[in-house]
Design a protein around this motif. Structure first.
Motif, PDB file in Angstrom:
ATOM      1  N   ILE A 148       0.815  -1.216   0.000  1.00  0.00           N
ATOM      2  CA  ILE A 148       0.000   0.000   0.000  1.00  0.00           C
ATOM      3  C   ILE A 148       0.853   1.273   0.000  1.00  0.00           C
ATOM      4  O   ILE A 148       0.321   2.381   0.036  1.00  0.00           O
ATOM      5  N   GLY A 149       2.161   1.115  -0.031  1.00  0.00           N
ATOM      6  CA  GLY A 149       3.048   2.263  -0.166  1.00  0.00           C
ATOM      7  C   GLY A 149       3.449   2.969   1.110  1.00  0.00           C
ATOM      8  O   GLY A 149       4.049   4.039   1.049  1.00  0.00           O
ATOM      9  N   LEU A 150       3.128   2.410   2.275  1.00  0.00           N
ATOM     10  CA  LEU A 150       3.594   3.024   3.518  1.00  0.00           C
ATOM     11  C   LEU A 150       5.074   2.746   3.757  1.00  0.00           C
ATOM     12  O   LEU A 150       5.759   3.523   4.411  1.00  0.00           O
ATOM     13  N   LEU A 151       5.547   1.639   3.232  1.00  0.00           N
ATOM     14  CA  LEU A 151       6.945   1.240   3.384  1.00  0.00           C
ATOM     15  C   LEU A 151       7.539   1.093   1.992  1.00  0.00           C
ATOM     16  O   LEU A 151       6.988   0.377   1.157  1.00  0.00           O
ATOM     17  N   PRO A 152       8.664   1.783   1.734  1.00  0.00           N
ATOM     18  CA  PRO A 152       9.264   1.626   0.397  1.00  0.00           C
ATOM     19  C   PRO A 152       9.732   0.188   0.185  1.00  0.00           C
ATOM     20  O   PRO A 152      10.164  -0.480   1.124  1.00  0.00           O
ATOM     21  N   ALA A 153       9.613  -0.259  -1.027  1.00  0.00           N
ATOM     22  CA  ALA A 153      10.044  -1.623  -1.351  1.00  0.00           C
ATOM     23  C   ALA A 153      11.548  -1.734  -1.149  1.00  0.00           C
ATOM     24  O   ALA A 153      12.312  -0.866  -1.570  1.00  0.00           O
ATOM     25  N   PRO A 154      11.988  -2.786  -0.486  1.00  0.00           N
ATOM     26  CA  PRO A 154      13.423  -2.969  -0.291  1.00  0.00           C
ATOM     27  C   PRO A 154      14.078  -3.533  -1.552  1.00  0.00           C
ATOM     28  O   PRO A 154      13.393  -4.058  -2.428  1.00  0.00           O
ATOM     29  N   HIS A 174      16.648   2.544   7.178  1.00  0.00           N
ATOM     30  CA  HIS A 174      15.500   3.433   6.952  1.00  0.00           C
ATOM     31  C   HIS A 174      14.178   2.659   6.958  1.00  0.00           C
ATOM     32  O   HIS A 174      13.146   3.197   7.353  1.00  0.00           O
ATOM     33  N   HIS A 175      14.205   1.383   6.556  1.00  0.00           N
ATOM     34  CA  HIS A 175      12.995   0.557   6.635  1.00  0.00           C
ATOM     35  C   HIS A 175      12.628   0.311   8.098  1.00  0.00           C
ATOM     36  O   HIS A 175      11.452   0.391   8.480  1.00  0.00           O
ATOM     37  N   LEU A 176      13.639   0.008   8.893  1.00  0.00           N
ATOM     38  CA  LEU A 176      13.430  -0.236  10.323  1.00  0.00           C
ATOM     39  C   LEU A 176      12.832   1.010  10.980  1.00  0.00           C
ATOM     40  O   LEU A 176      11.850   0.916  11.731  1.00  0.00           O
ATOM     41  N   GLU A 177      13.407   2.171  10.686  1.00  0.00           N
ATOM     42  CA  GLU A 177      12.908   3.418  11.268  1.00  0.00           C
ATOM     43  C   GLU A 177      11.481   3.690  10.829  1.00  0.00           C
ATOM     44  O   GLU A 177      10.641   4.099  11.633  1.00  0.00           O
TER      45      GLU A 177
END
Length: 151
Positions: free
Chosen positions: A23-29, A42-45
């Protein structure tokens, strides 16, 4: 960091992390050569941020807006304050609704007296009665556009 590791670190289930990506709240790694997702700091944060927002009962659209605003560090923070004020108003309205709900449940419970049969039960009779107050309109207990059916 792999998805299982970041899930364990944040306490957020793997399925939820994947959903936040979708849904776009987290950028794809980035993906490793093996195809595994590779999460960074930055994903963790971001996941910690999302979790804190969810713990404050914020909807996905509200979180998305906070993220958008956070990505503009030099901008005036009045929009952040306005967004939080709207959420606070929503929480206050929900508290009023919950107080009303509690009063209704107390009324129902007082309709029950010991030693009666189910057919004589005041609680069940009250639930079948049209005298119970109706709750607010479905979906009317949230900030418009932020707590919709998909939030």
């Amino acid at each position: 960091m792999k998805i299982g590791e970041i899930s364990k670190t944040t306490g957020i289930p793997v399925e939820t992390i994947r959903y936040y990506e979708k849904i776009g709240l987290l950028p794809a790694p980035e993906r490793e050569a093996s195809g595994y997702r590779s999460y960074r700091q930055h994903h963790l944060e971001r996941l910690h941020f999302i979790r804190r927002c969810r713990n404050l009962d914020m909807a996905q659209d509200e979180i998305r807006e906070f993220i958008r605003l956070a990505d503009q560090p030099d901008a005036d923070c009045s929009q952040v304050d306005e967004l939080l004020a709207r959420h606070l108003a929503h929480v206050r309205k929900r508290l009023e609704e919950l107080t009303h709900l509690e009063e209704t449940l107390i009324q129902l419970q007082t309709a029950c007296s010991q030693g009666r049969t189910v057919s004589e039960c005041g609680i069940l009779g009250g639930l079948y009665s049209e005298d119970l107050p109706e709750p607010g309109a479905q979906g009317d207990n949230h900030i418009p556009g932020t707590h919709g059916p998909n939030s």
